[in-house]
Structures are given as C-alpha cells and as structure tokens.
Design an enzyme around this catalytic site. Structure first.
Site, PDB file in Angstrom:
ATOM      1  CE  LYS A  30     -14.165 -27.258 -20.740  1.00 10.25           C
ATOM      2  NZ  LYS A  30     -14.895 -26.134 -20.223  1.00 10.25           N
TER       3      LYS A  30
ATOM      4  CB  CYS B   3     -40.023 -11.639   8.015  1.00  9.39           C
ATOM      5  SG  CYS B   3     -40.334 -11.013   9.505  1.00  9.39           S
TER       6      CYS B   3
ATOM      7  CB  CYS C  51     -39.542 -11.989  14.625  1.00  8.02           C
ATOM      8  SG  CYS C  51     -40.384 -11.405  13.203  1.00  8.02           S
TER       9      CYS C  51
ATOM     10  CG  ASP D 233      -2.018  -0.921   1.316  1.00  5.13           C
ATOM     11  OD1 ASP D 233      -2.161  -1.455  -0.040  1.00  5.13           O
ATOM     12  OD2 ASP D 233      -2.718  -1.357   2.317  1.00  5.13           O
TER      13      ASP D 233
ATOM     14  CD  GLU E 157      -3.871 -25.981 -19.902  1.00  3.80           C
ATOM     15  OE1 GLU E 157      -2.459 -26.027 -20.167  1.00  3.80           O
ATOM     16  OE2 GLU E 157      -4.464 -25.404 -20.954  1.00  3.80           O
TER      17      GLU E 157
ATOM     18  CE1 TYR F 183      -7.576 -21.165 -23.169  1.00  5.22           C
ATOM     19  CE2 TYR F 183      -8.246 -20.750 -20.897  1.00  5.22           C
ATOM     20  CZ  TYR F 183      -8.569 -20.876 -22.160  1.00  5.22           C
ATOM     21  OH  TYR F 183      -9.850 -20.439 -22.385  1.00  5.22           O
TER      22      TYR F 183
ATOM     23  CE  LYS G  41     -17.583 -29.906 -20.072  1.00  3.68           C
ATOM     24  NZ  LYS G  41     -18.592 -29.336 -19.855  1.00  3.68           N
TER      25      LYS G  41
ATOM     26  CB  CYS H  58     -37.337 -10.044  12.178  1.00  3.39           C
ATOM     27  SG  CYS H  58     -36.899 -11.730  11.599  1.00  3.39           S
TER      28      CYS H  58
ATOM     29  CG  ASP I 110     -17.406 -23.636 -14.946  1.00  4.02           C
ATOM     30  OD1 ASP I 110     -17.441 -23.338 -16.007  1.00  4.02           O
ATOM     31  OD2 ASP I 110     -17.935 -23.988 -14.116  1.00  4.02           O
TER      32      ASP I 110
ATOM     33  CB  CYS J 259     -41.225 -13.985  10.527  1.00  2.00           C
ATOM     34  SG  CYS J 259     -39.617 -14.231  10.759  1.00  2.00           S
TER      35      CYS J 259
HETATM   36  S1  IVH Z   1      -7.999 -24.354 -24.639  1.00  9.48           S
HETATM   37  C1  IVH Z   1      -7.836 -23.999 -29.284  1.00  9.48           C
HETATM   38  N1  IVH Z   1      -7.529 -24.666 -22.349  1.00  9.48           N
HETATM   39  O1  IVH Z   1     -13.172 -24.249 -21.979  1.00  9.48           O
HETATM   40  C2  IVH Z   1      -7.776 -24.084 -27.606  1.00  9.48           C
HETATM   41  N2  IVH Z   1      -9.754 -23.806 -22.842  1.00  9.48           N
HETATM   42  O2  IVH Z   1     -15.236 -25.898 -23.368  1.00  9.48           O
HETATM   43  C3  IVH Z   1      -9.102 -24.016 -26.784  1.00  9.48           C
HETATM   44  N3  IVH Z   1     -11.288 -23.466 -20.881  1.00  9.48           N
HETATM   45  O3  IVH Z   1     -13.834 -22.130 -24.830  1.00  9.48           O
HETATM   46  C4  IVH Z   1      -9.258 -23.660 -25.549  1.00  9.48           C
HETATM   47  N4  IVH Z   1      -9.800 -23.798 -19.288  1.00  9.48           N
HETATM   48  O4  IVH Z   1     -13.177 -21.006 -22.449  1.00  9.48           O
HETATM   49  C5  IVH Z   1      -8.463 -24.406 -23.130  1.00  9.48           C
HETATM   50  N5  IVH Z   1      -6.839 -24.713 -19.920  1.00  9.48           N
HETATM   51  C6  IVH Z   1      -7.819 -24.579 -20.729  1.00  9.48           C
HETATM   52  C7  IVH Z   1      -9.196 -24.087 -20.630  1.00  9.48           C
HETATM   53  C8  IVH Z   1     -10.173 -23.872 -21.689  1.00  9.48           C
HETATM   54  C9  IVH Z   1     -11.236 -23.468 -19.919  1.00  9.48           C
HETATM   55  C10 IVH Z   1     -12.686 -23.053 -21.688  1.00  9.48           C
HETATM   56  C11 IVH Z   1     -12.380 -22.305 -22.867  1.00  9.48           C
HETATM   57  C12 IVH Z   1     -13.254 -22.939 -23.929  1.00  9.48           C
HETATM   58  C13 IVH Z   1     -13.903 -23.931 -23.382  1.00  9.48           C
HETATM   59  C14 IVH Z   1     -14.215 -25.223 -24.019  1.00  9.48           C
END
Ligand code: IVH
Length: 669
Positions: A116, A425, A412, A38, A114, A227, A315, A431, A118, A409
C-alpha cells in the site's frame, strides 16, 4: 538531413528514449549509462528544435510544465474512485477471508497482495495509447485536473508502447509518491532557500502535484505506480494479477513487489515479510493491500458506498515506542534556524534504533510540555525524521524545569533572535554552521558574483580553516588554493582573478551578499537607493529604517539586529580594509518592476502557492509583503478562511484580492 529523414530519426529516437525511460523509471533496471541517455535525449531535442513542425505533445522531451493557471479545474471521474477499509489485526484479516469464502461460497480463493503506497491517488486516462487526462481523487466522484503536472513525471508514459496494441480507451488508477532519498534532498533544498520543509513524503508528493505552476511540479522528484484498471475498451483481464501484467505490458509502472496467494496464511506471511523489508524500501508504504484476484468474483462481491468489498488494506502497526529524553540540545541549520532536538535513550522503532528526535521548534516543546528526563512516545509513521508525539506521565515523577531556547547561539555565541515560533542565530557571517551557506550566498550571481567558488570549494575552505569569515576570502593565496582538492595552477589563478574582480561592487549587491534576513535583491536595492553609502546605512536606527517606503517592522528589526552585532560590523570593516570598493547602487530598473512600491498582506490559505512562494512572486515583481494591514497596504489577498486582517482591510478601505486576482497580477504578461 531531409525532412523525411528527420521525421524517421525523431520517431526512432522517441521509441528509444521511451524504452529507456521505462527501464529506468518503472523497472529500475537501466541498460545504458546516463551519458548515453543524455546523448539520445539531446539529439531528439536538437532535431525537434530544428524541425518544430515535427514536435508533438507525446514526445518524451515535453515534460517541462507549462505556464501557471488560476485554479485546478474540476473533472468528474469516469467511475467513482473508492477508498479501502483498513485493518491492523491478524484476526481481522482472517475474518475478511471467512467473509469472502461465505459470500463466494467457496473454500479456494486466490488473493493478489501488493504494497500500500503512501502517496496520493490519481486517475490516468489514455486514448489511443496517448495520455490525455489525469486527475486527483478529490471527493471520489470529482477530482482536480492535473494533466499538465502529471506529464512532468518521468515514470508516467505519455505514449503507451505501440507494439503492445494498447486499448482505444483506458482508465487507470495509480499512486503518485516521492522516494525517500529524493524527499530528503528536496527538503534540504527547500530549507536552504528558507522555505518550509514538507513534513513527510506524502505531503511533499501531494503539494508538488497540486501546483498551479506545473513548472514547479517538473522540478519535484515525483514518481508513480499503477494498480487498478478502472475502465478499458475491449475485454478486461480476468484477474487482478493479469491486470497488473497487462498494465506492465503497455509500459505502465506497476508494483514490482507483489504475490498471488493461494491461502490467507500466505497473505499473513507476505504482510510479515513486507513489514520486515519496509525499512530497506526506497519509498514509504504503510501496509499491504489484499485483493480477491478473480475479476468476476470482484464484480459479484461489489462495493459499499465508499469501498469495495473485495479488497482490504492490511496496515502495519504504527512505529511507535516509549523511551526517555536524556537531554534537549539545539542544532543550528544552514540559515541559522535553531531546532530543539531530543537526545533519547536509544530505542528500536520499527527495526531502526532511534537516539534523537526533532522537537521542531520552541512552541512545539511547550505545547507537548516535554522536558529533560520525561518519558515520551517516539513515532516514525511516515516521517523520516523521528518525532516525539506525546509525553507519557509517570506517577510520582520529579520533573525538571521546562526547556528554554538559549539566548546565545550554541555554535558561535551570537545573540539569538525570534521570529514567530522560530528562533535563529544572528551571528550569520561568523557562525560556523552558517558560514558555508553564507559564503555560497555571498559568491552567488546576484551578489558578489565570484566565479569558481562552488559548494565543494567553500566546504574545503571552511573545513580547513582557511576562511573563517567573508573577509578571509580576500586573503586567500594561490599556495593555499593549490592545497585544495581539484585545484591546479589554472583554476587557482582564475578563482583569484574572480575574487579580485568582485572587489568593486555596488552597495545593493553587497547588501544582498551579506545575507541579512529578509533582505533580498529588491530590498537591498531599496536600501541602497535610500542610504547611498554603507556608513550612512550602518548609522541608521530601527526607527529610521521603518520610515523607508517598503521597509516594514520585520525588515527593520532584522537590519538593526544585524548591524548591532559587533562581529558583523567587524567583518564589514575587514572587507573594506582588504580592498572592497563600494560604488553607489546601480539605477533601479523600475520598468521591469510591475509591483514596485506595492505592499501585500496575505490572509487565509492559498491553494496554489505556499506563503513563501507567494511572497517570492511579489518580490520578483518588485513588491513587498508585510504581515500587518495598515493604510499603507496596497492589497490584501484573501484565501480560504481569512482572518481578522480581512476585516481590517475592509475597515481601512484597502483593496481585497482573491487568489485568482492575485495570480493575474503576478503572472508574467
Ligand atoms: S486499491 C478499488 N491498491 O490507499 C481500488 N490502493 O486507503 C481501491 N493505495 O485511496 C484502491 N496503494 O490511494 C489500492 N496497491 C494499492 C494501493 C492503494 C495505495 C491507496 C489508494 C487508496 C488508499 C486507501
């Protein structure tokens, strides 16, 4: 300090702040304390303020967002942003491996794996090491430009490391997401403000990034990981692994958890171990991504129309289990909303034992037709709060009666009122579940303005039974305050003085402070102007409230039910008894109310605001929002897929605005 010295110091500070941002946000490995950080940051801000000509857009201080815009611009991607094919079965991964080996005519393929993430996919463009443009995936060819919004994300470097000789041109693909703890506290803040919570971290991330007002994005806890290199000037790294290393070298955040696998068995093991650690990760992942490591092989394999052939999303199995509902109870939130909760026979879902699940609201319970004793599916897919997805009928079962919301409620005993799908409520100030929130609101700046009555103090006062309603605040003694944690002679004296000062209050501030649903600052003023005194206001009927300009049926109903409640009347009587002196309202400053007297009705979806945000904007400018169109309506704002309100507006000759036109109206001049 000479101009030159300032310039040098600013440059040094920026390097240092960037370095620590990188350690903190991308590597999760800070080397200095927050306080030290900071200090550096403040010094930089001060120097840039003193020497505005030295301020540049790539400074780490420039992450605050910019004034809102009308709509997100469309930008074509440099290369199409592909999606991934996804699979969930072991056999399918093996089939993928077999296919790759056949296509590449080899038995030895290295895969990089790696998580995936979300979140939502973004394209980031760096020119000469400077972040110049970013966009969402959109339809894969064209995305929405969100550069300013992305700039507010602290994990995203605005300037790549100088000493890493970044390429002249770099296009990176990454994922914007929200950490689970940040997501939960954001949702808590939203519900406390009466806004609707996000269903899951991914929605929260998407909603926060695609804001027309980047200042809102700046207040949202987003982060990013990269990525994929989509394009780069000069030689591209020879493998995906090297790509990630190169990105990290340029100070971009990359997935920390990754592995190079020399066989598909190693891939399967990584999937399994990652699934096992999923619960302990601070963010949501929904699988792993398996990528052929060698870039020349990736090119050789090529892409189908929507997805590359060289990568696949593997997945995790959805976290769903079957169990029984033992009871349905109702919990009361800070703002009084009643939420039905299913108490479940404990069951393990994805490594976590679940014994309760939210049923959201009464309509949800009815739609899913779940009752006590039923067998149901519980899911934790992406959602932090487990939810019941459906009922599993059992042949020959004897079912209990459908669930009904209580009319009193459970905390309360006050009457319960309904607003759309939501029940709440009406007890408000009496409450206990709402008392803390109500006191904080009562003490807030625009209400009674009691200094020194923060969250912690309020919690202690309520938990120790020293304050049971708003009026109890005016009975507190110094001895009582001194028993509280963090209080000493001086702070106790100051708080008491502040409470004493709050005894002379204007009617509008008091009305605002009582926390009556639908009654914010503006409506409180309107009411105070119209009725003048509290007794007159309390004597009014619902029909009389409706007569008042700007007061619609919802507000009238809310006022009537608040004042009908005996206990609310008693609290008000006690407030007066304990010395509250209520003055006539302060004169309305209509000049600052550009939309005073204007009524808005919204129909259809808005892309830049939630309904609540739009409503707040209108109210900030002195207008009101109503749910139905009448001849009194000033404007109907029609978003996408407008409903029958639009027809109604056209029939009645009410002015119809597009979202863009609405933005123009509420935008500060
Ligand atoms: S590679 C051509 N790597 O998953 C390369 N995608 O279901 C394509 N996503 O639209 C993407 N983690 O938004 C890649 N480690 C990762 C990812 C990843 C999340 C997402 C990405 C893609 C979706 C496909």
């Amino acid at each position: 300090m000479t101009h030159n010295q300032a310039k040098e110091r600013i440059a040094a500070l920026r390097l240092e702040v960037r370095h620590h941002d990188h350690l903190y946000y991308s590597k999760d490995r800070p080397e200095i304390s927050d306080a030290e950080y900071d200090r550096l940051f403040r010094e930089l801000v001060e120097l840039e303020t003193a020497y505005p000509d030295l301020l540049t857009s790539d400074s780490p201080t420039q992450r605050v967002g910019a004034p809102p815009i009308d709509e997100l611009a469309k930008v074509p991607h440099e290369k199409p942003m592909l999606s991934l094919d996804s699979i969930t079965d072991r056999e399918d991964v093996q089939a993928f491996d077999t296919r790759m080996k056949r296509e590449l005519e080899t038995d030895h393929i290295v895969y990089t794996v790696e998580p995936k993430f979300d979140g939502l996919s973004v394209e980031l463009v760096y020119d000469q090491g400077k972040f110049v443009r970013g966009s969402t995936r959109g339809d894969g060819r064209t995305g929405e430009e969100v550069t300013v919004n992305l700039r507010t994300i602290r994990a995203l470097p605005l300037q790549l490391r100088h000493d890493s000789s970044p390429p002249a041109h770099l296009v990176v693909r990454g994922e914007v997401y929200m950490r689970l703890d940040e997501f939960q506290s954001l949702n808590r803040r939203m519900t406390e403000r009466g806004e609707e919570a996000f269903a899951n971290p991914r929605n929260a991330a998407a909603g926060s990034l695609r804001m027309l007002d980047s200042r809102v994005t700046a207040s949202r806890p987003l982060t990013v990981t990269c990525y994929d290199i989509m394009a780069v000037s000069g030689p591209a790294p020879p493998s995906h692994w090297d790509e990630l290393e190169a990105l990290a070298g340029w100070s971009l955040p990359v997935p920390a958890h990754r592995r190079r696998c020399r066989s598909i068995e190693e891939v399967l093991a990584f999937h399994q171990s990652t699934d096992a650690m999923r619960e302990s990760l601070p963010f949501e992942i929904d699988g792993i991504v398996v990528k052929v490591d060698r870039r020349d092989w990736q090119d050789q394999l090529g892409s189908k129309s929507r997805s590359p052939r060289w990568a696949i999303a593997y997945k995790f199995a959805p976290r769903k289990e079957i169990t029984d509902i033992q009871d349905i109870v109702v919990s009361v939130g800070r703002t009084g909303t009643l939420t039905p909760l299913a108490l479940l026979k404990p069951v393990e879902v994805g490594g976590v034992t679940i014994s309760r699940a939210t049923l959201h609201n009464a309509d949800e319970v009815a739609r899913k037709d779940v009752r006590v004793g039923d067998r149901v599916k519980v899911e934790r897919a992406g959602d932090v709060i487990p939810a019941i997805t459906e009922r599993v009928p059992v042949p020959g079962e004897q079912r209990q009666d459908p669930f009904v919301m209580p009319d009193h409620c459970p905390v309360c005993g006050s009457a319960v009122a309904r607003e759309g799908a939501y029940f709440y409520c009406t007890g408000q100030t009496v409450c206990v579940a709402q008392l803390k929130g109500a006191i904080e609101h009562f003490a807030s700046k625009s209400a009674l303005n009691i200094d020194g009555l923060g969250k912690k103090t309020v919690a202690q006062l309520v938990d120790r039974g020293l304050v049971r309603d708003l009026a109890d605040l005016y009975r507190l003694t110094k001895e009582q305050l001194l028993t509280l944690e963090g209080f000493a002679e001086r702070s106790a004296t100051l708080l008491l003085a502040s409470i004493e000062r709050s005894k002379s209050v204007t009617l509008d501030r008091l009305l605002m402070g009582l926390g009556i649903r639908q009654v914010g600052q503006h409506i409180a003023r309107v009411l105070a102007q119209r009725f003048g005194t509290l007794p007159q206001l309390m004597a009014a009927t619902e029909a009389e409230f409706i007569q008042v300009h700007e007061i619609g049926p919802e507000i009238s109903a809310s006022l009537a039910s608040f004042f009908r409640e005996d206990r609310n009347r008693q609290v008000i009587a006690r407030l007066v008894e304990r010395g509250l002196s209520i003055a006539p309202p302060a004169q309305a400053t209509s000049s600052s109310h550009a939309l005073a007297g204007k009524t808005f009705v919204f129909t259809g979806g808005l892309s830049g605001y939630s309904r609540d945000e739009a409503k707040q904007l209108v109210e900030q400018h002195g207008g009101t929002v109503s749910s139905s169109v009448s001849k009194k309506t000033s404007y109907v704002v029609a978003g996408t897929d407008p409903g029958s309100k639009l027809d109604q507006a056209q029939k009645l000759g009410v002015t119809v605005l597009s979202e863009g036109e609405f933005t123009d109206l509420v935008k500060p001049a």
